[in-house]
Scaffold this active site. Structure first.
Site, PDB file in Angstrom:
ATOM      1  N   PRO A   1       2.329   1.068 -13.441  1.00  0.00           N
ATOM      2  CG  PRO A   1       3.456   2.379 -11.876  1.00  0.00           C
ATOM      3  CD  PRO A   1       2.598   2.472 -13.110  1.00  0.00           C
ATOM      4  CG  ASN A   2       4.174  -2.301  -9.150  1.00  0.00           C
ATOM      5  OD1 ASN A   2       5.171  -2.977  -9.342  1.00  0.00           O
ATOM      6  ND2 ASN A   2       4.237  -1.097  -8.612  1.00  0.00           N
TER       7      ASN A   2
ATOM      8  NE  ARG B   1       0.110  -4.662  -7.559  1.00  0.00           N
ATOM      9  CZ  ARG B   1       0.018  -3.366  -7.380  1.00  0.00           C
ATOM     10  NH1 ARG B   1       0.795  -2.766  -6.525  1.00  0.00           N
ATOM     11  NH2 ARG B   1      -0.828  -2.653  -8.084  1.00  0.00           N
TER      12      ARG B   1
ATOM     13  CE1 TYR C   1      -4.134  -2.284  -6.122  1.00  0.00           C
ATOM     14  CE2 TYR C   1      -2.568  -3.662  -4.949  1.00  0.00           C
ATOM     15  CZ  TYR C   1      -3.037  -2.408  -5.291  1.00  0.00           C
ATOM     16  OH  TYR C   1      -2.410  -1.284  -4.807  1.00  0.00           O
TER      17      TYR C   1
ATOM     18  CG  ASN D   1      -5.200   1.577 -12.293  1.00  0.00           C
ATOM     19  OD1 ASN D   1      -4.531   2.395 -11.662  1.00  0.00           O
ATOM     20  ND2 ASN D   1      -5.659   0.467 -11.735  1.00  0.00           N
TER      21      ASN D   1
ATOM     22  CB  ALA E   1       2.494   4.026  -7.565  1.00  0.00           C
TER      23      ALA E   1
ATOM     24  CG  HIS F   1      -1.077   8.035  -5.493  1.00  0.00           C
ATOM     25  ND1 HIS F   1      -2.442   8.248  -5.498  1.00  0.00           N
ATOM     26  CD2 HIS F   1      -0.912   6.683  -5.508  1.00  0.00           C
ATOM     27  CE1 HIS F   1      -3.061   7.064  -5.493  1.00  0.00           C
ATOM     28  NE2 HIS F   1      -2.147   6.113  -5.507  1.00  0.00           N
TER      29      HIS F   1
ATOM     30  CG  ASP G   1       2.017  18.797 -17.271  1.00  0.00           C
ATOM     31  OD1 ASP G   1       1.049  19.282 -16.652  1.00  0.00           O
ATOM     32  OD2 ASP G   1       3.204  19.121 -17.039  1.00  0.00           O
TER      33      ASP G   1
ATOM     34  CD  GLU H   1      -7.769   9.018 -11.471  1.00  0.00           C
ATOM     35  OE1 GLU H   1      -8.385  10.102 -11.638  1.00  0.00           O
ATOM     36  OE2 GLU H   1      -6.902   8.858 -10.601  1.00  0.00           O
TER      37      GLU H   1
ATOM     38  CG  HIS I   1      -7.632   4.588  -8.611  1.00  0.00           C
ATOM     39  ND1 HIS I   1      -6.296   4.685  -8.888  1.00  0.00           N
ATOM     40  CD2 HIS I   1      -8.165   5.818  -8.838  1.00  0.00           C
ATOM     41  CE1 HIS I   1      -6.028   5.923  -9.250  1.00  0.00           C
ATOM     42  NE2 HIS I   1      -7.142   6.634  -9.241  1.00  0.00           N
ATOM     43  CB  ILE I   2      -8.189  -2.389  -8.696  1.00  0.00           C
ATOM     44  CG1 ILE I   2      -7.865  -2.496 -10.193  1.00  0.00           C
ATOM     45  CG2 ILE I   2      -8.751  -3.698  -8.148  1.00  0.00           C
ATOM     46  CD1 ILE I   2      -6.649  -3.341 -10.492  1.00  0.00           C
ATOM     47  CB  SER I   3      -7.700  -0.636  -3.959  1.00  0.00           C
ATOM     48  OG  SER I   3      -6.792   0.417  -4.268  1.00  0.00           O
TER      49      SER I   3
ATOM     50  NE  ARG J   1      -4.632   0.366  -0.721  1.00  0.00           N
ATOM     51  CZ  ARG J   1      -3.851  -0.052  -1.722  1.00  0.00           C
ATOM     52  NH1 ARG J   1      -4.255   0.087  -2.978  1.00  0.00           N
ATOM     53  NH2 ARG J   1      -2.684  -0.599  -1.463  1.00  0.00           N
TER      54      ARG J   1
ATOM     55  NE  ARG K   1      -1.704   2.689  -1.264  1.00  0.00           N
ATOM     56  CZ  ARG K   1      -0.709   2.163  -1.982  1.00  0.00           C
ATOM     57  NH1 ARG K   1      -0.619   2.375  -3.278  1.00  0.00           N
ATOM     58  NH2 ARG K   1       0.193   1.388  -1.410  1.00  0.00           N
TER      59      ARG K   1
END
Ligand code: DHK
Length: 146
Positions: free
Chosen positions: A11-12, A19, A24, A75, A78, A81, A88, A99, A101-103, A108, A112
């Site tokens: 998402p996002n 954004r 990001y 990625n 959200a 988390h 599963d 996996e 994560h950009i940040s 943070r 997170r």
């Protein structure tokens, strides 16, 4: 034809470049996917890049990967988390999972700091910006060679 690597963004991430660019970055998802396509060609791999804002759609794609993908680079946004469902589904996938994560999620907010997906992933990249996707793809190439 060898199976592709599924690159799944949650998402996002469709808003990448728009954004919170201070977190990001300025690259769009299309930029990232194009760069992944070029690197994949160099590495002799193929990528199948997808993004969804919906948890169930991501779960369905992970199920599809069971037969159709050599590995998953994800990625989960959200959902990292919150989503036991994505964990599963990944546990039902036999190939390599990386996996991204950009940040740096550990720098943070506390909510997170934990990712359910990290309990399944062979490796995690966080805080390398969008370059993290490319580093993860290189690692995926090494994992697939061994
Ligand atoms: C992306 C998101 O959308 C957030 O919800 C995560 C992750 C971090 C990233 O850094 O790529 O907390």
């Amino acid at each position: 034809m060898a199976k592709p690597i599924f690159v799944l963004n949650g998402p996002n991430l469709n808003l990448l470049g728009l954004r919170q660019p201070e977190i990001y970055g300025k690259e769009t998802l299309a930029d990232v996917e194009a760069a992944l396509g070029r690197l994949a060609a160099e590495l002799g791999l193929a990528v199948d890049c997808r993004q969804s804002n919906h948890e169930g759609q991501l779960v369905d794609w992970i199920h599809e990967a069971r037969a159709a993908a050599a590995g998953i680079l994800i990625n989960p946004g959200a959902y990292s988390h919150t989503s036991v469902a994505i964990l599963d589904a990944l546990n039902a996938f036999d190939g390599a999972v990386l996996e991204v994560h950009i940040s740096n999620i550990h720098k943070r907010e506390a909510f997170r700091h934990h990712s359910f997906v990290s309990g399944r992933a062979e490796g995690v990249i966080a805080g390398f910006g969008t370059e993290g996707y490319l580093l993860a793809l290189r690692r995926m190439a090494s994992l697939l060679r061994t």
